[in-house]
Design a protein around this motif. Structure first.
Motif, PDB file in Angstrom:
ATOM      1  N   ASN A   9      -4.776  12.011  -2.872  1.00  0.00           N
ATOM      2  CA  ASN A   9      -4.796  10.797  -1.846  1.00  0.00           C
ATOM      3  C   ASN A   9      -6.146  10.487  -1.539  1.00  0.00           C
ATOM      4  OD1 ASN A   9      -1.989  10.923  -2.102  1.00  0.00           O
ATOM      5  ND2 ASN A   9      -1.981  12.291  -0.678  1.00  0.00           N
ATOM      6  N   ASP A  18      -6.823  -2.106  -4.440  1.00  0.00           N
ATOM      7  CA  ASP A  18      -7.218  -0.886  -5.251  1.00  0.00           C
ATOM      8  C   ASP A  18      -6.838   0.307  -4.650  1.00  0.00           C
ATOM      9  OD1 ASP A  18      -9.210  -0.257  -3.463  1.00  0.00           O
ATOM     10  OD2 ASP A  18     -10.886  -0.747  -4.596  1.00  0.00           O
ATOM     11  N   ASP A  19      -6.969   1.769  -5.011  1.00  0.00           N
ATOM     12  CA  ASP A  19      -6.723   2.737  -4.318  1.00  0.00           C
ATOM     13  C   ASP A  19      -7.304   3.268  -3.139  1.00  0.00           C
ATOM     14  OD1 ASP A  19      -4.572   3.616  -6.213  1.00  0.00           O
ATOM     15  OD2 ASP A  19      -5.854   4.569  -7.799  1.00  0.00           O
ATOM     16  N   CYS A  20      -8.347   2.267  -2.974  1.00  0.00           N
ATOM     17  CA  CYS A  20      -9.005   2.453  -1.385  1.00  0.00           C
ATOM     18  C   CYS A  20      -8.716   1.461  -0.606  1.00  0.00           C
ATOM     19  CB  CYS A  20     -10.682   2.407  -1.761  1.00  0.00           C
ATOM     20  SG  CYS A  20     -11.388   3.506  -2.870  1.00  0.00           S
ATOM     21  N   ASP A  44       1.108  -1.150  -0.120  1.00  0.00           N
ATOM     22  CA  ASP A  44      -0.044  -0.105  -0.018  1.00  0.00           C
ATOM     23  C   ASP A  44       0.996   1.136   0.190  1.00  0.00           C
ATOM     24  OD1 ASP A  44       0.941   0.517   2.696  1.00  0.00           O
ATOM     25  OD2 ASP A  44      -0.944  -0.164   3.433  1.00  0.00           O
ATOM     26  N   ALA A  45       0.341   2.474   0.062  1.00  0.00           N
ATOM     27  CA  ALA A  45       0.901   3.665   0.011  1.00  0.00           C
ATOM     28  C   ALA A  45       1.969   3.880   0.953  1.00  0.00           C
ATOM     29  CB  ALA A  45       0.004   4.782  -0.253  1.00  0.00           C
ATOM     30  N   CYS A  61      -9.750   8.178  -2.737  1.00  0.00           N
ATOM     31  CA  CYS A  61     -10.342   7.416  -4.035  1.00  0.00           C
ATOM     32  C   CYS A  61     -11.721   7.689  -3.989  1.00  0.00           C
ATOM     33  CB  CYS A  61      -9.762   5.810  -3.642  1.00  0.00           C
ATOM     34  SG  CYS A  61     -10.863   5.346  -2.246  1.00  0.00           S
ATOM     35  N   GLU A  64     -10.859  -2.892   3.025  1.00  0.00           N
ATOM     36  CA  GLU A  64      -9.646  -2.630   3.693  1.00  0.00           C
ATOM     37  C   GLU A  64      -9.298  -3.425   4.955  1.00  0.00           C
ATOM     38  OE1 GLU A  64      -6.611   1.209   4.259  1.00  0.00           O
ATOM     39  OE2 GLU A  64      -8.808   1.403   4.161  1.00  0.00           O
ATOM     40  N   ARG A 118      -5.631  -1.065 -10.159  1.00  0.00           N
ATOM     41  CA  ARG A 118      -5.835   0.028  -8.939  1.00  0.00           C
ATOM     42  C   ARG A 118      -7.077   0.362  -8.858  1.00  0.00           C
ATOM     43  NH1 ARG A 118      -2.352  -2.359  -6.500  1.00  0.00           N
ATOM     44  NH2 ARG A 118      -0.162  -1.317  -5.964  1.00  0.00           N
TER      45      ARG A 118
END
Length: 824
Positions: free
Chosen positions: A720, A530-532, A457-458, A722, A570, A606
């Motif tokens: 940042n 994904d981005d979330c 993740d980020a 989603c 998540e 993503r």
């Protein structure tokens, strides 16, 4: 060319609902058609979506492009209190319309059949969580409506939306062993297969247009799966030992395809500046098997770089028996992992310069042009060690996962599990960008366990997906579903240093113990986030006892099939969506129609879109309307599909506006806005008045009528975050006319008070209560000054009767404001 036209009508819908565009695009279209300028149009705006407001009361219809594929689709969006039963679709001009046992609509025409997928529906809670709602088609003659199951809350917004994008076969009559996929930024899909016979549908300009036994077949499909953009063979010309097998794909920002293969072809194509142009480095003869790394241009018409990578023994394994993977860093360097029995595999600046046992993992970093090594190392202990996946973390560190039978796999001492739990174990290793081993850990149980895929993740946390025959540890607050005596997919989140667990869980997918076989056979076929932060995986599936393979409402297929696809929130905190897909399967083990590939490597974007190919020998996988190839061969074929598994709206903006009660004109409405904070607001009251940017404005509707008030909310910042950047909500405002409205004029005589009494009018106006503009609550009032006096008379009806008195001075007693000496 034959055709068939039919019409779908929204029965009972508004004849001309308000229409607005959403997400205006920077581009525009011009239409200069014909020689009549009156019919030309320039700078016509383009929108990503179009909304029909109040097509039915409280129900909008939204047409939009899917963000990943660009394909057109529509949703029904129901405001709180709207009636789903109002939606009725009538199909005219078809030869037949039936519901399938899976809940799909089958549309029969004179030129073939179409299929509309069973609907999916969901609601969003006050906390922003998406909750699936059971939804199905109801067919009555030619009319289709929707029925909702238990759990539907009429007080919350509801969305009904289709899911599956496309499914297709390869179109190769010779058959193929399909293994890997990738996708570019435009949503085009790449598939890689081992071609089993001639007839692969190569395109003009292909790198290799003629089939040789053992070649790779590469296809690039359009985003909708309806057309083939290019297809080519890749491999040698056949030297008696030819076997070119695709193990993994990756795409760079330029749309160039990077291929990792295993090959026994001495004449596999390499470029002039390649790191290694000789199979087995000259020492393996025809029995050597090397890795090969090849970069193709975006058009699929040229090889930009290509090299062998291996020693004098064997790298990877035959066909899809041993996984391997590649990745690229932001600068274009290529990371490769696989396994080898070669004692002379090329190493440089190695953390482990020598082989630890019979089969070791290997990790190699190559320059972008594949001309030289940056560094390369073995990784392994005294027994069999397989490196299955590699990822570059946001900070540049390199992570590797795999499986091992070695008790002394070099994981170090600071990891989560420094000692092997037993049986076959998973592992994760961390290296610096320059190849220094930094940390490691075993993963697993006392049974057999395999770590197959990685992501991050980020923040740099490490996400692992694998399979376990044991009871894999599950942390609190996670969703899990484990049936006895099964093999399950495990998901495990680790700190960047691999020393602590963020979350872990397990979901059973197959019966028996699947990991006892050759090389600890693989179960998971794709994994990503994904981005979330939501987690996605696909796996081979069987018909196992509950709670294994849990299916959510709205699943595309609820009965056991060859594949199981799942979306989790998540940290695996909830199961958001899960479905079966592929050939029907009544066995507890892998389907006979879709057999397992240990090295299967598929792709999750993503945006939560899965690109997947399976090796199918059955005839019941199914395809979508307009697919490039609708039928399989009689043997192995590549069944490719693209599935948008993401919950629509991403992390979605919660927009909620209370519907005001009906009021009487002039009606001052205080709007109640329950939308999330940190938003910008724009209100259109629907009466032609200016837009209002207050969070919860007060607005007066002067005249009676039915209005639609529309709120558009926009994030203050999309950085940042989603999900969609804006969202809308519409509410009806009913403004009722008064029961009666009378205007009465009267005058004051010489300053004497004047009594205003509606009950003395002809006809009289009387009621239960009286409210004067002066504040008085009596039936009559006395006034001594000119002006306008209004009284609302409650007569027990929805709106009061209104009488407005206009009081002036009597003309007989108006005095001049100027006097002269002679009195004029």
């Amino acid at each position: 060319m034959a055709g068939h036209a039919f019409r779908v009508t929204m029965v009972g819908a508004a004849p001309a609902p308000a229409l607005t565009g959403e997400a205006r695009q920077a581009a525009f279209h011009n239409y200069f058609l014909g020689n009549d300028p009156a019919h030309w149009a320039a700078q016509v705006p383009l929108f990503a979506g179009v909304r029909y407001h109040e097509a039915y009361p409280g129900i909008d219809v939204r047409w939009h492009r899917q963000a990943d594929s660009g394909e057109l689709e529509y949703d029904f969006e129901l405001a709180p209190g709207a009636q789903p039963a109002a939606i009725r679709l009538r199909y005219d001009g078809l030869d037949g319309l039936v519901l399938t046992p899976e809940g799909h609509l089958r549309l029969r025409t004179s030129v073939g059949e179409l299929r509309e997928q069973a609907p999916a529906a969901w609601q969003v809670s006050a906390s922003g969580q998406r909750r699936p709602v059971p939804c199905r088609f109801v067919l009555r003659g030619r009319e289709v409506s929707f029925a909702l199951g238990a759990g539907y809350n009429p007080a919350q917004r509801l969305v009904i939306d289709p899911v599956l994008v496309f499914a297709t076969y390869s179109g190769s009559p010779g058959g193929m062993s399909a293994n890997c996929t990738a996708a570019d930024a435009a949503g085009n899909m790449f598939t890689g297969s081992f071609v089993l016979g001639p007839g692969y549908p190569v395109t003009l300009g292909a790198i290799k247009a003629n089939y040789s036994p053992g070649n790779i077949g590469i296809s690039k499909f359009s985003a909708t799966g309806s057309s083939l953009i290019y297809a080519t063979y890749l491999g040698g010309n056949g030297n008696g030992f030819g076997e070119d097998y695709p193990l993994d794909f990756d795409i760079n920002a330029a749309g160039e395809l990077l291929v990792l293969a295993a090959t026994r072809s001495a004449d596999y194509p390499t470029t002039a500046t390649a790191f290694d142009r000789t199979l087995g480095s000259g020492g393996g003869g025809g029995f050597a098997r090397d890795l090969a790394v090849t970069r193709l241009n975006a058009a699929g018409t040229a090889i930009l770089a290509s090299t062998f990578l291996g020693g004098s023994g064997e790298e990877a394994g035959g066909f899809s028996s041993v996984p391997a993977a590649l990745a690229q860093d932001p600068a274009g360097d290529v990371l490769v992992v696989s396994s080898t029995i070669s004692a002379d595999y090329p190493v440089l600046n190695a953390a482990q310069p020598t082989r630890g046992g019979g089969t070791d993992g290997v990790l190699t970093r190559l320059a972008p042009d594949l001309s030289r090594l940056r560094w390369s190392t073995y990784l392994g202990g005294v027994a069999e060690d397989l490196a299955n996946d590699v990822k570059v973390a946001p900070g540049g560190d390199v992570y590797v996962c795999g499986s091992t039978l070695s008790f002394n796999m070099p994981v170090g001492t600071g990891g989560l599990l420094p000692n092997a739990p037993g049986g076959r174990d998973g592992f994760v290793l961390r290296y610096s960008a320059t190849g220094t081993r930094l940390a490691g850990t075993f993963l697993g149980t006392s049974a057999n366990d395999v770590a197959r895929f990685l992501d991050s993740d980020a923040t740099g946390s490490v996400l692992v997906a694998g399979a376990s025959d044991g009871a894999y540890p599950r942390t609190g607050g996670t969703f899990g579903a484990v049936a006895p005596n099964t093999t399950g997919v495990f998901l495990h989140g680790l700190s960047p240093g691999l020393s602590s667990t963020l979350f872990s869980t397990q979901i059973s997918v197959l019966g028996f113990s699947q990991l006892n076989g050759f090389n600890g056979s693989n179960v998971v076929t794709a994994f990503g986030r994904d981005d979330c932060g939501r987690l996605y995986f696909s796996a081979y599936a069987g018909a196992i006892a509950s709670p294994g393979c849990p299916i959510t409402p709205g699943a595309l297929f609820s009965q056991p099939r060859a594949m199981y696809l799942a979306t989790l929130a998540e940290n695996a905190s909830a199961l958001l969506y899960a479905t079966f897909l592929g050939e029907p399967n009544q066995n507890q083990s892998v389907s006979f129609g879709t057999h397992s590939h240990f090295a299967a490597a598929n792709y999750v974007t993503r945006a939560g879109v899965l690109y997947h190919v399976t090796c199918s020998t059955g005839q019941a996988f199914g395809t979508t309307p307009g697919a490039y190839s609708a039928g399989s061969t009689t043997g192995n074929d590549a069944a490719a599909f693209k599935f948008d598994l993401s919950p629509a709206g991403g992390a979605g903006i919660l927009v909620a506006v209370a519907t005001p009660p009906a009021g009487c004109a002039p009606y001052a409405v205080q709007f109640v806005n329950n939308s999330a904070s940190s938003l910008l607001y724009s209100w259109d009251f629907g009466d032609g008045s200016p837009l209002d940017t207050a969070r919860a404005p007060r607005h007066t509707y002067a005249t009676a009528g039915t209005y639609t008030a529309r709120l558009v909310v926009t994030r203050r910042s999309t950085g940042n975050i989603c999900g969609a950047g804006s969202a809308t909500a519409s509410v009806p405002v009913a403004v009722l006319p008064p029961a009666s409205m009378r205007l009465v004029t009267d005058s004051l005589d010489c300053g004497r008070p004047l009594v205003l009494d509606p009950t003395r009018l002809t006809p009289f106006v009387s009621g239960l209560a009286y409210t004067w503009s002066t504040g008085a609550r009596t039936p009559a009032i006395s006034v001594a000054a000119p002006g306008r006096y209004r009284v609302e008379v409650d007569q027990g009806r929805p709106c009061p009767a209104v009488v407005e008195f206009v009081v002036t001075l009597s003309e007989a007693f108006r005095l001049p404001n100027v006097l002269t000496a002679n009195g004029d």
